[in-house]
Design a protein around this motif. Sequence first.
Motif, short mmCIF file in Angstrom:
data_model
loop_
_atom_site.label_atom_id
_atom_site.label_comp_id
_atom_site.label_asym_id
_atom_site.label_seq_id
_atom_site.Cartn_x
_atom_site.Cartn_y
_atom_site.Cartn_z
N PRO A 1 0.81 -1.23 0.00
CA PRO A 1 0.00 0.00 0.00
C PRO A 1 0.83 1.27 0.00
N TYR A 2 2.10 1.17 0.40
CA TYR A 2 2.95 2.36 0.44
C TYR A 2 3.51 2.72 -0.94
N SER A 3 3.79 1.69 -1.76
CA SER A 3 4.46 1.98 -3.04
C SER A 3 3.65 1.62 -4.27
N GLU A 4 2.65 0.74 -4.13
CA GLU A 4 1.93 0.27 -5.31
C GLU A 4 0.45 0.62 -5.32
N LYS A 5 -0.22 0.36 -4.21
CA LYS A 5 -1.68 0.33 -4.20
C LYS A 5 -2.33 1.56 -4.81
N TYR A 6 -1.84 2.74 -4.45
CA TYR A 6 -2.48 3.97 -4.91
C TYR A 6 -1.89 4.48 -6.23
N ALA B 1 -12.80 -9.80 -2.15
CA ALA B 1 -11.53 -9.10 -2.37
C ALA B 1 -11.36 -8.04 -1.28
N PRO B 2 -10.11 -7.59 -1.03
CA PRO B 2 -9.83 -6.78 0.17
C PRO B 2 -10.38 -5.36 0.14
N GLU B 3 -10.22 -4.73 1.28
CA GLU B 3 -10.58 -3.32 1.49
C GLU B 3 -9.85 -2.42 0.49
N THR B 4 -10.57 -1.47 -0.08
CA THR B 4 -10.04 -0.45 -1.02
C THR B 4 -9.05 -1.04 -2.03
N VAL B 5 -9.29 -2.26 -2.47
CA VAL B 5 -8.38 -2.84 -3.46
C VAL B 5 -8.45 -2.03 -4.75
N PHE B 6 -9.65 -1.50 -5.06
CA PHE B 6 -9.79 -0.53 -6.14
C PHE B 6 -9.61 0.86 -5.51
N ASP C 1 -1.04 10.48 6.77
CA ASP C 1 -0.94 9.97 5.40
C ASP C 1 -0.50 8.52 5.41
N LEU C 2 -1.41 7.64 5.01
CA LEU C 2 -1.06 6.23 4.85
C LEU C 2 -1.09 5.85 3.37
N GLY C 3 -0.74 6.75 2.52
CA GLY C 3 -0.60 6.43 1.11
C GLY C 3 -1.77 6.83 0.25
N GLY C 4 -2.92 7.12 0.83
CA GLY C 4 -4.08 7.48 0.04
C GLY C 4 -4.33 8.98 0.08
N THR C 5 -5.58 9.36 -0.15
CA THR C 5 -5.91 10.77 -0.10
C THR C 5 -6.06 11.21 1.34
N LEU C 6 -5.59 12.41 1.64
CA LEU C 6 -5.69 12.94 3.00
C LEU C 6 -7.04 13.61 3.16
N ALA C 7 -8.05 12.81 3.43
CA ALA C 7 -9.41 13.34 3.53
C ALA C 7 -10.20 12.54 4.55
N ALA D 1 -27.83 -10.73 8.09
CA ALA D 1 -26.61 -11.38 7.59
C ALA D 1 -26.52 -12.82 8.08
N THR D 2 -26.24 -13.72 7.15
CA THR D 2 -26.08 -15.14 7.49
C THR D 2 -24.61 -15.56 7.53
N ILE D 3 -23.74 -14.74 6.96
CA ILE D 3 -22.29 -14.93 7.08
C ILE D 3 -21.65 -13.56 7.24
N LEU D 4 -20.43 -13.53 7.77
CA LEU D 4 -19.68 -12.28 7.90
C LEU D 4 -18.55 -12.29 6.89
N ALA D 5 -18.41 -11.19 6.17
CA ALA D 5 -17.31 -11.02 5.22
C ALA D 5 -16.46 -9.84 5.67
N ILE D 6 -15.25 -10.12 6.13
CA ILE D 6 -14.35 -9.07 6.58
C ILE D 6 -13.34 -8.77 5.48
N ILE D 7 -13.29 -7.51 5.06
CA ILE D 7 -12.30 -7.10 4.06
C ILE D 7 -11.38 -6.09 4.72
N THR D 8 -10.08 -6.27 4.55
CA THR D 8 -9.15 -5.43 5.30
C THR D 8 -7.83 -5.27 4.55
N ASN D 9 -7.05 -4.29 5.01
CA ASN D 9 -5.70 -4.10 4.50
C ASN D 9 -4.80 -3.90 5.70
N ASP D 10 -4.14 -4.98 6.14
CA ASP D 10 -3.31 -4.93 7.34
C ASP D 10 -1.83 -4.75 7.03
N ALA D 11 -1.53 -4.29 5.83
CA ALA D 11 -0.13 -4.19 5.41
C ALA D 11 0.60 -3.01 6.04
#
Length: 529
Positions: free
Chosen positions: A229-234, A262-267, A372-378, A420-430
């Motif tokens: 996420p620091y060098s590629e994701k954004y 698919a993970p959190e904010t992958v797009f 700032d964690l690599g994305g927009t500061l908002a 909800a009958t199942i839980l779907a957790i999407i995350t970015n722990d990098a």
Amino acid sequence: MKNFLLALLSGFILAFGWPTYGFPLLLFIGFVPLLLAEHRIRTSKLRWKKLAVFGLSYTAFAIWNYITTNWLQYADVFGASFAILVNSMLMAILMVFYHSIAKRTTANISLLFLMCLWMAFEKLHLGWDFSWPWLNLGNGFSEYFTWIQWYEYTGTFGGSLWIWVVNILIFKTVIKYLTDQSILALKSNAILILSIIVGPILISLAIFHSYTIEGEKMNVIALQPNIDPYSEKYNVPNEAIADLLLQLTDTKITDQTDLVVAPETVFADNVKIHQLEDMYFKRKLDVYLAEHPNANLLTGISFINFITDSSQIRKQSNYHRSGIWYDDYNSAMLLNQSDSVQLYHKSKLVVGVETLPYQEIIKPLIGDFMIDLGGTLAMKTTQEERSVFTTDQPNLIAAPIICYESVYGEFVTGYVRNGATILAIITNDAWWGETQGHKQHLSYARLRAIETRRDIVRSANTGISALINAKGEITSSLAYNTQGALAGTLTSNEKITFYTWAGDYIARIAIFVALFVFLITMFRRSRVV
């Protein structure tokens, strides 16, 4: 000097009792040395007693906070320092309140106050703008999930209550022994304490071995793209991300696959909400899903919505330029061939990264400060209700839980109450690298499975992606810092647990008791000691 050593001992015991490296039995004695130090100060002739209690407590809690959460520094040194130092300060203030009450009432009432005050503080940490419930005591059993199957009735506050009851009994036993030197009383109290520790564990083991996971089977895939996420994701366009996700999906998908996650904010390349249908990456996903009509894709995405109508500006809206504001969303979306796009916008935000706490006060002082964690500061814009994602299959209703939201027990029950009958957790722990951070975050997901009795599919950008059953067992996982896809089976469940229905009722009772004790004792004169 002895009091200082007792404070040090408390800090290290609490730290080494914490997941994912510690042994939780230590939590049952973690507060005892600090309580002994406070008792010694209170019964001494020291002048600045409150200051001494605060200093010793701060020392103990700073050690606990630092050892367990120092991994925050890999994301941001300032944020880590703030979380560790301020949280330690708040915990120390609780001990000063206890010290003040203990001078005015009996030992039993003051210790009851401390226990309830601590749980009230944990409840505060679940709801206020500086929310940081990572060290709420009930989380400490997440790796020893066979001990806490009764969380389906109590939630994590049952664990907090358990820890405090045992600590208080041990503290009282030590004080009694130091006063009376009675071996007989020591033995009888030891039997009581042992039974209070062992009893809930035996009950939990009985629940664990008798609980049967029943329901419809669902075939799921958790994707782990492993993007830095620091060098590629954004810096990678959404079209390239779509290609990568589809390549990973191809390695596991079958005609029976029901859900791909698919993970959190992958797009991560901000998409204007009203332009989503026209985006090339969205068309790629639609074509792929047309080839696999049984499958549903749940993925993280960053959205942006520009505002020119001043009546639509919200508290969380960000200023762009004269006359133009915008809402920035950390969202989840569900795509399939049958329905229109379903969206959910993350509602529990990371302080300093996604939201500016108490901005009416802080903004005039420091401006629009964001880490700032690599994305927009908002600041991110949230939604109030817990949306769930429905599919053609009536037994597959997914809770889109985004990253930090999975740490909040009662918050997650909102998805379940909405169907909800199942839980779907999407995350970015990098952000935290190869530290305890991503391991603890995964471990806490076990608690949500037990509280709600829902199976979990967890998709993490760099890992650890996993499948977790309703008993809290990790049935399969992908190692951290690897790229791949994890396929497996989940069982849907429509039953509602008592905790899902009642929520944090233990904390609410604790708040009432703490307030009641405070009001009837705080204005009394100090007792003679």
